[in-house]
Design a protein around this motif. Structure first.
Motif, PDB file in Angstrom:
ATOM      1  N   LYS A 142      27.036 -32.580  11.831  1.00 53.43           N
ATOM      2  CA  LYS A 142      26.067 -33.638  12.086  1.00 53.43           C
ATOM      3  C   LYS A 142      26.157 -34.767  11.070  1.00 53.43           C
ATOM      4  O   LYS A 142      25.973 -35.936  11.398  1.00 53.43           O
ATOM      5  N   LYS A 143      26.442 -34.430   9.815  1.00 50.45           N
ATOM      6  CA  LYS A 143      26.493 -35.457   8.790  1.00 50.45           C
ATOM      7  C   LYS A 143      27.694 -36.380   8.975  1.00 50.45           C
ATOM      8  O   LYS A 143      27.569 -37.607   8.938  1.00 50.45           O
ATOM      9  N   ASN A 144      28.876 -35.793   9.186  1.00 54.86           N
ATOM     10  CA  ASN A 144      30.089 -36.595   9.352  1.00 54.86           C
ATOM     11  C   ASN A 144      30.125 -37.320  10.685  1.00 54.86           C
ATOM     12  O   ASN A 144      30.836 -38.320  10.843  1.00 54.86           O
ATOM     13  N   ALA A 145      29.343 -36.815  11.644  1.00 55.79           N
ATOM     14  CA  ALA A 145      29.326 -37.441  12.966  1.00 55.79           C
ATOM     15  C   ALA A 145      28.664 -38.804  12.946  1.00 55.79           C
ATOM     16  O   ALA A 145      28.803 -39.584  13.897  1.00 55.79           O
ATOM     17  N   LYS A 146      27.944 -39.120  11.864  1.00 53.35           N
ATOM     18  CA  LYS A 146      27.290 -40.415  11.769  1.00 53.35           C
ATOM     19  C   LYS A 146      28.306 -41.560  11.783  1.00 53.35           C
ATOM     20  O   LYS A 146      28.060 -42.624  12.362  1.00 53.35           O
ATOM     21  N   GLY A 147      29.452 -41.325  11.132  1.00 52.20           N
ATOM     22  CA  GLY A 147      30.497 -42.342  11.141  1.00 52.20           C
ATOM     23  C   GLY A 147      31.056 -42.556  12.534  1.00 52.20           C
ATOM     24  O   GLY A 147      31.312 -43.692  12.951  1.00 52.20           O
ATOM     25  N   VAL A 148      31.237 -41.460  13.257  1.00 48.98           N
ATOM     26  CA  VAL A 148      31.710 -41.565  14.640  1.00 48.98           C
ATOM     27  C   VAL A 148      30.665 -42.276  15.487  1.00 48.98           C
ATOM     28  O   VAL A 148      30.987 -43.096  16.353  1.00 48.98           O
ATOM     29  N   GLU A 149      29.398 -41.977  15.240  1.00 49.02           N
ATOM     30  CA  GLU A 149      28.320 -42.616  15.991  1.00 49.02           C
ATOM     31  C   GLU A 149      28.342 -44.131  15.766  1.00 49.02           C
ATOM     32  O   GLU A 149      28.110 -44.909  16.694  1.00 49.02           O
ATOM     33  N   TRP A 150      28.610 -44.554  14.524  1.00 45.06           N
ATOM     34  CA  TRP A 150      28.668 -45.984  14.225  1.00 45.06           C
ATOM     35  C   TRP A 150      29.740 -46.666  15.070  1.00 45.06           C
ATOM     36  O   TRP A 150      29.527 -47.766  15.591  1.00 45.06           O
ATOM     37  N   VAL A 151      30.892 -46.018  15.195  1.00 46.53           N
ATOM     38  CA  VAL A 151      31.986 -46.584  15.991  1.00 46.53           C
ATOM     39  C   VAL A 151      31.624 -46.586  17.473  1.00 46.53           C
ATOM     40  O   VAL A 151      31.841 -47.580  18.182  1.00 46.53           O
ATOM     41  N   VAL A 152      31.063 -45.485  17.955  1.00 47.67           N
ATOM     42  CA  VAL A 152      30.702 -45.373  19.369  1.00 47.67           C
ATOM     43  C   VAL A 152      29.658 -46.417  19.747  1.00 47.67           C
ATOM     44  O   VAL A 152      29.719 -47.027  20.825  1.00 47.67           O
ATOM     45  N   ASP A 153      28.678 -46.629  18.855  1.00 45.47           N
ATOM     46  CA  ASP A 153      27.650 -47.632  19.125  1.00 45.47           C
ATOM     47  C   ASP A 153      28.244 -49.015  19.327  1.00 45.47           C
ATOM     48  O   ASP A 153      27.677 -49.850  20.042  1.00 45.47           O
ATOM     49  N   ARG A 154      29.378 -49.253  18.694  1.00 45.78           N
ATOM     50  CA  ARG A 154      30.027 -50.562  18.792  1.00 45.78           C
ATOM     51  C   ARG A 154      31.259 -50.530  19.684  1.00 45.78           C
ATOM     52  O   ARG A 154      32.101 -51.450  19.626  1.00 45.78           O
ATOM     53  N   ALA A 155      31.365 -49.521  20.523  1.00 44.25           N
ATOM     54  CA  ALA A 155      32.531 -49.376  21.398  1.00 44.25           C
ATOM     55  C   ALA A 155      32.656 -50.546  22.365  1.00 44.25           C
ATOM     56  O   ALA A 155      33.761 -51.014  22.661  1.00 44.25           O
ATOM     57  N   MET A 156      31.515 -51.047  22.863  1.00 45.01           N
ATOM     58  CA  MET A 156      31.565 -52.155  23.816  1.00 45.01           C
ATOM     59  C   MET A 156      32.035 -53.439  23.140  1.00 45.01           C
ATOM     60  O   MET A 156      32.723 -54.259  23.754  1.00 45.01           O
ATOM     61  N   ILE A 157      31.687 -53.599  21.862  1.00 39.85           N
ATOM     62  CA  ILE A 157      32.190 -54.759  21.120  1.00 39.85           C
ATOM     63  C   ILE A 157      33.703 -54.656  20.943  1.00 39.85           C
ATOM     64  O   ILE A 157      34.439 -55.634  21.131  1.00 39.85           O
ATOM     65  N   LEU A 158      34.173 -53.467  20.583  1.00 38.11           N
ATOM     66  CA  LEU A 158      35.609 -53.258  20.409  1.00 38.11           C
ATOM     67  C   LEU A 158      36.353 -53.518  21.716  1.00 38.11           C
ATOM     68  O   LEU A 158      37.424 -54.139  21.726  1.00 38.11           O
ATOM     69  N   PHE A 159      35.764 -53.060  22.811  1.00 41.49           N
ATOM     70  CA  PHE A 159      36.378 -53.286  24.128  1.00 41.49           C
ATOM     71  C   PHE A 159      36.407 -54.784  24.439  1.00 41.49           C
ATOM     72  O   PHE A 159      37.404 -55.312  24.938  1.00 41.49           O
ATOM     73  N   TYR A 160      35.305 -55.467  24.140  1.00 44.83           N
ATOM     74  CA  TYR A 160      35.233 -56.916  24.370  1.00 44.83           C
ATOM     75  C   TYR A 160      36.314 -57.639  23.568  1.00 44.83           C
ATOM     76  O   TYR A 160      37.016 -58.520  24.107  1.00 44.83           O
ATOM     77  N   VAL A 161      36.461 -57.290  22.295  1.00 46.89           N
ATOM     78  CA  VAL A 161      37.451 -57.948  21.441  1.00 46.89           C
ATOM     79  C   VAL A 161      38.866 -57.716  21.976  1.00 46.89           C
ATOM     80  O   VAL A 161      39.683 -58.648  22.040  1.00 46.89           O
ATOM     81  N   VAL A 162      39.158 -56.486  22.378  1.00 50.27           N
ATOM     82  CA  VAL A 162      40.496 -56.168  22.908  1.00 50.27           C
ATOM     83  C   VAL A 162      40.772 -56.969  24.171  1.00 50.27           C
ATOM     84  O   VAL A 162      41.851 -57.568  24.329  1.00 50.27           O
TER      85      VAL A 162
END
Length: 384
Positions: A54-74
Motif C-alpha cells: 500500500k505504501k509503495n503503491a502511492k507512487g503508482v497511484e500518482w502516475v495513474v491519476d495523471r494517465a489521461m494527461i500522459l495520453f493527451y501529451v503522447v
C-alpha cells in the motif's frame, strides 16, 4: 492490400471504442463501460497494492491519476511531430494548399499547448473563511442545495452551487462543474472560461488539421490523376474501374500511412470534442453545471415517480392533501468520464430512516405539484 484494410479497420475501431467507453457510455446501463471505467481500474489498483504494498503503491497511484494527461501529451505531441516531419515538407512540394499554412500551423499548435496549460494550472476558486463572502452570490434552491449546511471537513458553510473537491485541492470549489482528467484540474467558477477556451481551441485545431490534410490528399489525387487510374485487385485478379473511391482510399492510406492516421484522428476528435463543447454551451445557456445536470436528472426522476404514484393513489383513494417533500439528491463525484455522478454509500441510520418513512407512507401519496424549476437559469445572456 489486405493488411492495409485490417490496419485501417483496427485503427478506426480503436478510436470508436475509446470515444464510446470514455465519453459517451454510461456504466449504469453499459456492462462494457462499467467494466472498463470501474471494474478494471478497481481490480488493477487492488493488484497493484498486493504487488507493491500500500505504501509503495502511492507512487503508482500518482502516475495513474495523471494517465489521461500522459495520453493527451503522447497523442497531441505525437500528431504534431508527424505534421512537422511529414506534412510540412509535403506542403512545400504541392500547389493546392497555401504555403502560409506552414506558419499558421505553428500558431495553431502554440495555441493548443497554451490553452492546455492555462486550463490545467488555473485555480477553480477556493472557498475559505476569508473568501466566503466573495463566492456567496447564489441563493439556495431548496432542492440541489440546502441552506444551513456546513462542510464537515473545512467547518465552513456550504455555499449554493459549491462542492468539496477531493481529487486535487481538498477544498470547497464555487460553482463546481467537474474534475477533468485530461488537464488534471477541477473546473469551477474561476477557471470555467479557460476550460471552454481549451475545448474551443482543440475543436478548431482538429477541424483545421483535418481540412488541410483533406486538401493535400485531394491535390495529390488530381496531380497524379489517380481518379483515372485502373487499379488491379490481386485477390480476385480483376481490374477496378477508374474512380473507385474505396480502392483509392486504400491506396492513399497505404502511401500516406502516418498522414492518414493523423487525418482520421483529427476528424474523429473534431466531431467528438465538438459535441462535448456543444454540450457545455448548452448546459451553460440553461444555467447549469455538469454537476447540476446529474442532480436535475434525479429531481426529474423523483418528480415522475411521485406523479405516477400520486395519480395511481387518486384512483385508489389513498391520497393526502399536503405537497410531497422535496427529493434528496446525491452529491457524488463528477468527472469528465462516464459514471460521473457516483452516489456515496448511505449510512446505516439513513437507510433505517428511509425504510421507516417508506413504511409510514405506504398507503398514501402526496401531490408533487408542478415540476420544480431551475432558479439559476437567468436567461441565455445572463447565464454567460
Amino acid at each position: 492490400m489486405m493488411a492495409v484494410v485490417v490496419a485501417f479497420t483496427a485503427y478506426v475501431g480503436f478510436l470508436g471504442f475509446f470515444v464510446y467507453v470514455c465519453m459517451y457510455a454510461d456504466p449504469e446501463t453499459s456492462p462494457l463501460a462499467e467494466f472498463m471505467t470501474e471494474t478494471l481500474p478497481r481490480r488493477a489498483w487492488e493488484t497493484c497494492q498486493r504487488v507493491f504494498g500500500k505504501k509503495n503503491a502511492k507512487g503508482v497511484e500518482w502516475v495513474v491519476d495523471r494517465a489521461m494527461i500522459l495520453f493527451y501529451v503522447v497523442v497531441v505531441f505525437g500528431s504534431w511531430s508527424i505534421i512537422f516531419a511529414y506534412v510540412y515538407p509535403w506542403i512545400g512540394r504541392q500547389s493546392y494548399v497555401s504555403q502560409a499554412h506552414r506558419v499558421v500551423g505553428c500558431f495553431v499548435f502554440a495555441s493548443c499547448v497554451l490553452s492546455w496549460r492555462f486550463a490545467s494550472t488555473s485555480s477553480p476558486g477556493i472557498i475559505t473563511k476569508q473568501s466566503l463572502s466573495m463566492y456567496d452570490h447564489f441563493p439556495y434552491d431548496g432542492l440541489m442545495y440546502i441552506s444551513n449546511k456546513r462542510c464537515p471537513t473545512r467547518k465552513i458553510p456550504r455555499l449554493a452551487r459549491s462542492k468539496f473537491d477531493r481529487y486535487k485541492y481538498n477544498e470547497n470549489v464555487p460553482r463546481f462543474d467537474h474534475f477533468c482528467g485530461w488537464i488534471f484540474n477541477t473546473i469551477g467558477e474561476q477557471n470555467y472560461r479557460w476550460f471552454l477556451l481549451f475545448l474551443t481551441v482543440h475543436v478548431c485545431m482538429c477541424i483545421y488539421g483535418a481540412v488541410v490534410l483533406f486538401y493535400l490528399f485531394y491535390g495529390h489525387i488530381l496531380d497524379n490523376e489517380l481518379h483515372k487510374v485502373v487499379f488491379f485487385n490481386r485477390a480476385t485478379g480483376e481490374d477496378i474501374a477508374p474512380g473507385n473511391k474505396w480502392f483509392l482510399a486504400q491506396y492513399m492510406f497505404h502511401k500516406f500511412f502516418m498522414e492518414t492516421g493523423v487525418f482520421l484522428l483529427m476528424a474523429v476528435m473534431a466531431i467528438t470534442l465538438g459535441a462535448f463543447l456543444g454540450y457545455h454551451i448548452w448546459i451553460t445557456s440553461k444555467g447549469l453545471t455538469t454537476n447540476e445536470t446529474y442532480k436535475w436528472d434525479e429531481i426529474k426522476k423523483w418528480y415522475g415517480d411521485e406523479l405516477k404514484r400520486y395519480k395511481q393513489a387518486v384512483k385508489d383513494g389513498l391520497t393526502v392533501e399536503e405537497k410531497a417533500s422535496p427529493p434528496t439528491v446525491s452529491d457524488g463525484d463528477v468527472t469528465c468520464t462516464p459514471g460521473q455522478s457516483q452516489q456515496q454509500p448511505k449510512a446505516k441510520e439513513d437507510e433505517d430512516e428511509a425504510v421507516a418513512e417508506a413504511d409510514d407512507e405506504y398507503e398514501m401519496a402526496r401531490d408533487p405539484g408542478a415540476l420544480p424549476v431551475n432558479i439559476y437559469d437567468r436567461g441565455f445572456v445572463e447565464n454567460w
